[in-house]
Design an enzyme around this catalytic site. Structure first.
Site, PDB file in Angstrom:
ATOM      1  N   GLY A  13       0.778  -1.230   0.000  1.00 46.81           N
ATOM      2  CA  GLY A  13       0.000   0.000   0.000  1.00 46.81           C
ATOM      3  C   GLY A  13       0.811   1.282   0.000  1.00 46.81           C
ATOM      4  O   GLY A  13       0.298   2.334   0.380  1.00 46.81           O
ATOM      5  N   SER A  14       2.052   1.235  -0.494  1.00 45.65           N
ATOM      6  CA  SER A  14       2.818   2.490  -0.485  1.00 45.65           C
ATOM      7  C   SER A  14       2.289   3.471  -1.541  1.00 45.65           C
ATOM      8  O   SER A  14       2.321   4.688  -1.327  1.00 45.65           O
ATOM      9  CB  SER A  14       4.318   2.233  -0.679  1.00 45.65           C
ATOM     10  N   ARG A  66     -13.327 -14.798 -11.870  1.00 46.53           N
ATOM     11  CA  ARG A  66     -13.100 -13.366 -12.073  1.00 46.53           C
ATOM     12  C   ARG A  66     -14.386 -12.547 -12.021  1.00 46.53           C
ATOM     13  O   ARG A  66     -14.488 -11.568 -11.296  1.00 46.53           O
ATOM     14  CB  ARG A  66     -12.388 -13.155 -13.413  1.00 46.53           C
ATOM     15  N   MET A  91      -3.464  -7.288  -7.207  1.00 46.41           N
ATOM     16  CA  MET A  91      -2.892  -8.428  -7.918  1.00 46.41           C
ATOM     17  C   MET A  91      -3.980  -9.303  -8.546  1.00 46.41           C
ATOM     18  O   MET A  91      -4.023 -10.516  -8.333  1.00 46.41           O
ATOM     19  CB  MET A  91      -2.034  -9.269  -6.957  1.00 46.41           C
ATOM     20  N   LEU A  94      -8.994  -7.498 -13.892  1.00 48.94           N
ATOM     21  CA  LEU A  94     -10.410  -7.148 -13.842  1.00 48.94           C
ATOM     22  C   LEU A  94     -11.110  -7.664 -15.099  1.00 48.94           C
ATOM     23  O   LEU A  94     -10.525  -7.691 -16.182  1.00 48.94           O
ATOM     24  CB  LEU A  94     -10.566  -5.630 -13.749  1.00 48.94           C
ATOM     25  N   ASN A 108      -4.056   2.404 -13.469  1.00 46.60           N
ATOM     26  CA  ASN A 108      -3.139   1.434 -12.858  1.00 46.60           C
ATOM     27  C   ASN A 108      -1.736   2.005 -12.934  1.00 46.60           C
ATOM     28  O   ASN A 108      -1.438   2.835 -13.797  1.00 46.60           O
ATOM     29  CB  ASN A 108      -3.195   0.111 -13.623  1.00 46.60           C
ATOM     30  N   HIS A 110       2.356   0.645 -12.944  1.00 49.55           N
ATOM     31  CA  HIS A 110       3.240  -0.521 -12.862  1.00 49.55           C
ATOM     32  C   HIS A 110       4.676  -0.140 -13.206  1.00 49.55           C
ATOM     33  O   HIS A 110       4.914   0.788 -13.987  1.00 49.55           O
ATOM     34  CB  HIS A 110       2.739  -1.686 -13.722  1.00 49.55           C
ATOM     35  N   GLU A 133      -9.218  -3.627 -21.578  1.00 54.04           N
ATOM     36  CA  GLU A 133      -9.259  -5.094 -21.500  1.00 54.04           C
ATOM     37  C   GLU A 133      -7.886  -5.727 -21.717  1.00 54.04           C
ATOM     38  O   GLU A 133      -7.703  -6.911 -21.461  1.00 54.04           O
ATOM     39  CB  GLU A 133     -10.265  -5.660 -22.522  1.00 54.04           C
ATOM     40  N   ASP A 136      -1.997  -4.491 -18.777  1.00 50.83           N
ATOM     41  CA  ASP A 136      -0.999  -3.431 -18.615  1.00 50.83           C
ATOM     42  C   ASP A 136      -0.763  -2.625 -19.886  1.00 50.83           C
ATOM     43  O   ASP A 136       0.356  -2.210 -20.169  1.00 50.83           O
ATOM     44  CB  ASP A 136       0.348  -4.017 -18.147  1.00 50.83           C
TER      45      ASP A 136
HETATM   46  C1  GRF Z   1       4.058  -1.217  -7.173  1.00 50.15           C
HETATM   47  O1  GRF Z   1       5.342  -1.403  -7.710  1.00 50.15           O
HETATM   48  C2  GRF Z   1       3.056  -1.053  -8.272  1.00 50.15           C
HETATM   49  O2  GRF Z   1       3.545  -0.340  -9.354  1.00 50.15           O
HETATM   50  C3  GRF Z   1       2.821  -2.476  -8.666  1.00 50.15           C
HETATM   51  O3  GRF Z   1       2.798  -3.194  -7.454  1.00 50.15           O
HETATM   52  C4  GRF Z   1       3.578  -2.480  -6.495  1.00 50.15           C
HETATM   53  C5  GRF Z   1       2.679  -2.179  -5.344  1.00 50.15           C
HETATM   54  O4  GRF Z   1       3.352  -1.563  -4.266  1.00 50.15           O
HETATM   55  N1  GRF Z   1       1.629  -2.605  -9.452  1.00 50.15           N
HETATM   56  P1  GRF Z   1       2.535  -0.855  -3.104  1.00 50.15           P
HETATM   57  O5  GRF Z   1       1.540  -1.899  -2.572  1.00 50.15           O
HETATM   58  O6  GRF Z   1       1.827   0.330  -3.682  1.00 50.15           O
HETATM   59  O7  GRF Z   1       3.539  -0.484  -2.073  1.00 50.15           O
END
Ligand code: GRF
Length: 196
Positions: A13-14, A66, A91, A94, A108, A110, A133, A136
């Site tokens: 959750g950072s 799902r 994780m 959707l 999102n 990533h 859909e 990433d």
């Molecule tokens: C982050 O690197 C985000 O980009 C990826 O998963 C990680 C989640 O980290 N999708 P956090 O839970 O937000 O700390």
């Protein structure tokens, strides 16, 4: 009326915290965190939301297909009147059903360091994109790059990217909530200059 943001997470959750800080400081103006949902019990991100008195729900996904799971998510999100959904280390993929309900209202983030070290790239980074859909690969709102150093480990590179994620995600949310952009095919055209 402040725009209502939901965050979906599965772990640490950072990125959620970066968004919550940006809402609290006004970096993301006229917004509130309406709901945090985790699909995993015991996700540290949920404790972080609780400490901030942000409404949160754990909706376990284990064993659910799902679409069945996404119906549970929708049932939690709809009464909360959410304008924007931010995936932050969520994780789970959707379903088209869910994406259709919140089309162009799901973001999102990533990192792109997968295999970067072995491949020998000099730069890596992170991406904030709309969720469609494809995996990433929805229209990109913002990206950031970080250098890769010869002595990097997976951990040191991930840390450097994560620090950029925490800067990038609030900026992207601010842009999307402002409405000052257009989606044209795969491209997101920004209608105001992006501060770095
Ligand atoms: C982050 O690197 C985000 O980009 C990826 O998963 C990680 C989640 O980290 N999708 P956090 O839970 O937000 O700390």
């Amino acid at each position: 009326m402040p725009k209502r943001i939901a965050v979906l997470l599965s772990g640490r959750g950072s990125n959620f915290e970066a968004l919550a800080d940006a809402v609290a400081s006004g970096e993301i103006p006229d917004a509130e965190l309406a709901l945090v949902i985790s699909n995993r019990e015991g996700a540290p991100g949920i404790e972080k939301a609780q400490r901030r008195n942000i409404p949160c729900r754990v909706i376990p996904s284990r064993g659910l297909e799902r679409e069945a799971y996404d119906r549970l998510l929708l049932a939690a999100l709809e009464p909360a009147g959410v304008d924007l959904i931010c995936l932050a280390g969520f994780m789970r993929l959707l379903s088209p059903l869910f994406i259709a309900r919140y089309r162009e209202r799901i973001l999102n983030i990533h990192p792109s360091q997968r295999q970067a070290l072995e491949y020998g790239v000099r730069y890596s980074g992170c991406t904030v994109h709309f969720v469609d859909e494809s995996l990433d690969a929805g229209p990109i709102v913002l990206q950031a790059v970080v250098p890769v150093y010869d002595d990097d480990t997976v951990e040191s590179l991930s840390d450097r990217i994560l620090a950029e994620e925490h800067r990038l995600y609030p900026r992207a949310v601010r842009i999307v909530l402002s409405g000052r952009y257009r989606i044209e095919g795969r491209r997101v055209r920004l209608l105001e200059p992006v501060e770095s």
